[in-house]
Write a protein that holds these residues in place. Structure first.
Motif, PDB file in Angstrom:
ATOM      1  N   PRO A  83      14.652  28.569   4.943  1.00  0.00           N
ATOM      2  CA  PRO A  83      13.786  29.745   5.133  1.00  0.00           C
ATOM      3  C   PRO A  83      12.406  29.590   4.486  1.00  0.00           C
ATOM      4  N   THR A  84      12.353  28.937   3.351  1.00  0.00           N
ATOM      5  CA  THR A  84      11.080  28.751   2.667  1.00  0.00           C
ATOM      6  C   THR A  84      10.199  27.753   3.410  1.00  0.00           C
ATOM      7  N   LEU A  85      10.790  26.637   3.800  1.00  0.00           N
ATOM      8  CA  LEU A  85       9.995  25.586   4.435  1.00  0.00           C
ATOM      9  C   LEU A  85       9.594  25.936   5.867  1.00  0.00           C
ATOM     10  N   GLN A  86      10.362  26.787   6.526  1.00  0.00           N
ATOM     11  CA  GLN A  86      10.009  27.190   7.893  1.00  0.00           C
ATOM     12  C   GLN A  86       8.647  27.881   7.936  1.00  0.00           C
ATOM     13  N   ARG A  87       8.276  28.566   6.860  1.00  0.00           N
ATOM     14  CA  ARG A  87       6.957  29.214   6.798  1.00  0.00           C
ATOM     15  C   ARG A  87       5.834  28.200   6.922  1.00  0.00           C
ATOM     16  N   HIS A  88       6.142  26.948   6.582  1.00  0.00           N
ATOM     17  CA  HIS A  88       5.146  25.872   6.636  1.00  0.00           C
ATOM     18  C   HIS A  88       5.422  24.920   7.789  1.00  0.00           C
ATOM     19  N   LYS A  89       6.233  25.405   8.751  1.00  0.00           N
ATOM     20  CA  LYS A  89       6.581  24.627   9.950  1.00  0.00           C
ATOM     21  C   LYS A  89       7.255  23.295   9.598  1.00  0.00           C
ATOM     22  N   ILE A  90       8.033  23.323   8.531  1.00  0.00           N
ATOM     23  CA  ILE A  90       8.821  22.158   8.133  1.00  0.00           C
ATOM     24  C   ILE A  90      10.271  22.443   8.511  1.00  0.00           C
ATOM     25  N   LYS A  91      10.820  21.576   9.354  1.00  0.00           N
ATOM     26  CA  LYS A  91      12.211  21.721   9.781  1.00  0.00           C
ATOM     27  C   LYS A  91      13.129  21.016   8.782  1.00  0.00           C
ATOM     28  N   ILE A 128      17.686  15.584  16.231  1.00  0.00           N
ATOM     29  CA  ILE A 128      16.469  15.745  15.435  1.00  0.00           C
ATOM     30  C   ILE A 128      15.327  16.225  16.330  1.00  0.00           C
ATOM     31  N   ASN A 129      15.190  15.616  17.504  1.00  0.00           N
ATOM     32  CA  ASN A 129      14.127  16.020  18.433  1.00  0.00           C
ATOM     33  C   ASN A 129      14.285  17.470  18.887  1.00  0.00           C
ATOM     34  N   LYS A 130      15.530  17.926  19.004  1.00  0.00           N
ATOM     35  CA  LYS A 130      15.781  19.314  19.414  1.00  0.00           C
ATOM     36  C   LYS A 130      15.640  20.286  18.252  1.00  0.00           C
ATOM     37  N   GLY A 131      15.616  19.787  17.012  1.00  0.00           N
ATOM     38  CA  GLY A 131      15.415  20.643  15.849  1.00  0.00           C
ATOM     39  C   GLY A 131      16.612  21.482  15.464  1.00  0.00           C
ATOM     40  N   LYS A 132      17.814  21.010  15.752  1.00  0.00           N
ATOM     41  CA  LYS A 132      19.020  21.756  15.349  1.00  0.00           C
ATOM     42  C   LYS A 132      19.064  21.847  13.826  1.00  0.00           C
TER      43      LYS A 132
END
Length: 166
Positions: A83-91, A128-132
């Motif tokens: 949740p924290t890293l998603q704010r920075h578009k990090i999967k 990884i490419n699909k971002g699961k």
């Protein structure tokens, strides 16, 4: 990031050396590899962190509590970071393989159905490419996880004792 050593916990040795080595390698190995990349990914507002957890993070196996708990730990770290890293578009992606035909597989486990390392790698690239977020591989381990979650712990313990009695 994959830091994975297995092995027996050394339950009957009276020493914590074996289990501590597994925990230290598998948890700190992953965090030591990934942490330096996070500030750069945050600055560029993109990135993907991938860790290799394990089906063992869902399925307790006798004598391998160190391995299983280390793989739970890194899966939980990623779940906590997400949740924290998603704010920075990090999967953050946790891949949880079952038995894959690699050198870490020894003993009776060699007789279980396994996918090749190449098959697994190709599937992991796709995931990884699909971002699961979390991916269990191969698919039939998902069924095992569901079964283990729904059967009573006392029944699981009876079955597992018969399979792994020492």
């Amino acid at each position: 990031a994959n830091a994975g050593i297995g092995g027996d916990d050394g339950l009957y040795t009276g020493s914590s050396n074996s289990i501590n080595n597994i925990l230290k390698t598998n948890i700190l190995g992953v965090t030591n590899i990934l942490m330096p990349f996070i500030p750069l990914m945050k600055k560029q507002n993109s990135g993907t962190l991938v860790c290799i957890s394990s089906v063992a993070s869902y399925v307790p196996l006798p004598f391998h509590g160190g391995y299983a708990s280390s793989k739970i730990a890194i899966r939980m770290i990623f779940d906590s970071w997400r949740p924290t890293l998603q704010r920075h578009k990090i999967k953050t992606i946790s891949i949880c393989p079952g038995f894959i035909d690699t050198p870490i597989i020894k003993g009776p486990a060699k007789n279980l159905p396994m996918k090749s390392a190449n098959q697994a790698a190709l599937r992991f690239i796709d995931v990884i490419n699909k971002g699961k977020y979390t991916y269990v591989y191969p698919w039939y381990y998902k069924l095992l996880i569901i079964i283990i979650r729904i059967i009573p712990e006392s029944i699981y313990n009876i079955i597992i004792k018969k399979m792994f009695h020492r």
